[in-house]
Design an enzyme around this catalytic site. Structure first.
Site, PDB file in Angstrom:
ATOM      1  N   GLY A  58      30.252  42.256   7.953  1.00  0.00           N
ATOM      2  CA  GLY A  58      29.398  42.628   6.828  1.00  0.00           C
ATOM      3  C   GLY A  58      27.937  42.214   6.950  1.00  0.00           C
ATOM      4  O   GLY A  58      27.146  42.504   6.042  1.00  0.00           O
ATOM      5  N   LYS A  93      29.136  43.378 -10.779  1.00  0.00           N
ATOM      6  CA  LYS A  93      28.386  44.605 -10.450  1.00  0.00           C
ATOM      7  C   LYS A  93      28.560  45.706 -11.501  1.00  0.00           C
ATOM      8  O   LYS A  93      27.683  46.553 -11.655  1.00  0.00           O
ATOM      9  CB  LYS A  93      28.771  45.117  -9.068  1.00  0.00           C
ATOM     10  CG  LYS A  93      28.290  44.183  -7.957  1.00  0.00           C
ATOM     11  CD  LYS A  93      28.531  44.735  -6.575  1.00  0.00           C
ATOM     12  CE  LYS A  93      28.115  43.716  -5.527  1.00  0.00           C
ATOM     13  NZ  LYS A  93      27.890  44.294  -4.214  1.00  0.00           N
TER      14      LYS A  93
END
Length: 274
Positions: A239, A67
């Site tokens: 999540g 990321k």
């Protein structure tokens, strides 16, 4: 019309349900496209970015551990990606500029943080300083939670995050078991608990009764820690909702369609996690 190609890059990547999510929506909205998993190494990042430039790929999602590492190969960071220095969605805009955006912040806010009341008085602990952590911190900040601490196995990573978010309080990993009793919100932003991976070495048995525990992991749907807390009547979130909402925003950025999160989709995703 040529079929569009989308993918998610990461390592490991086999656990990702992104293809299930996006291919469901492509079918629902009659979009000629397919979405696949790309398990790549760090040396391949520049090459995969160039595949969007030359239109071999129409868009990419990015997961651990890339990321931040993908950023040097992107032309421009926008919105939440700029604020967090963390990218999970990539696309070419109308001027052929390679854009890096972050939909994780939206995913967190839409899925969980809207549930939190009197946020200004809450103390939050973020466990982990990796790829999703800047998004977690920024989402908490956007939700008016200003008392935020971070704890990570590698102390240097916490210091690096503090440079971006100077209000962060850094805690020592060795004190994690003791420290969890001091917080109203705890977010697990590590891979601890991930399917076929390591887990926390202790039980969360000394937390506040009204504590909220958010796990950024969705595979398995219930980590060992989440199960333990739920059984002890602690409010927990896995999540999955965050994953669906971040995917919804990515889908919109690529296709300019805001896809519906319907029961059929949720049932499909849950069935893949059994």
């Amino acid at each position: 019309m040529k079929k569009k190609s989308f993918a998610i890059i990461g390592d490991p990547i086999a656990h990702s349900l992104s293809p299930v999510l996006h291919n469901y929506w492509f079918k629902k909205y009659n979009i000629k496209a397919e979405y696949s998993l790309l398990n790549i190494k760090e040396k391949d990042l520049e090459n995969v970015a160039s595949k969007i430039r030359n239109r071999e790929l129409s868009g990419l999602n990015v997961t651990l551990p890339y990321k931040q590492k993908i950023i040097p190969f992107i032309d421009k960071l926008v919105n939440d990606a700029k604020s967090t220095n963390s990218v999970n969605t990539i696309f070419l805009d109308e001027t052929n500029t390679l854009i890096g955006e972050n939909t994780d912040v939206f995913g967190l806010q839409a899925a969980y943080l809207k549930e939190i009341t009197e946020s200004k008085n809450k103390k939050a602990l973020v466990i982990g300083a990796g790829g999703v952590s800047p998004s977690v911190i920024f989402a908490l900040q956007k939700s008016k939670i200003n008392n935020i601490a971070i704890i990570n196995r590698t102390h240097e990573k916490s210091i690096f995050l503090k440079k971006k978010f100077n209000f962060l309080k850094i805690l020592d990993w060795s004190s994690l078991k003791k420290e969890i009793s001091n917080f109203d919100i705890i977010v697990n932003a590590t891979s601890l608990g991930l399917k076929n991976g390591e887990d926390f070495e202790f039980t969360f048995d000394n937390v506040k009764n009204n504590m909220i525990y958010i796990d950024t992991i969705y595979n398995p749907i219930e980590t060992k820690t989440l199960k333990y807390l739920r059984e002890n009547k602690i409010k927990t979130f896995n999540g999955l909702d965050m994953f669906i909402h971040q995917g919804q925003k990515s889908f919109y950025l690529w296709n300019k369609i805001n896809p519906e999160i319907d029961d059929q989709l949720i049932n499909l995703l849950v069935s893949k996690l059994k």
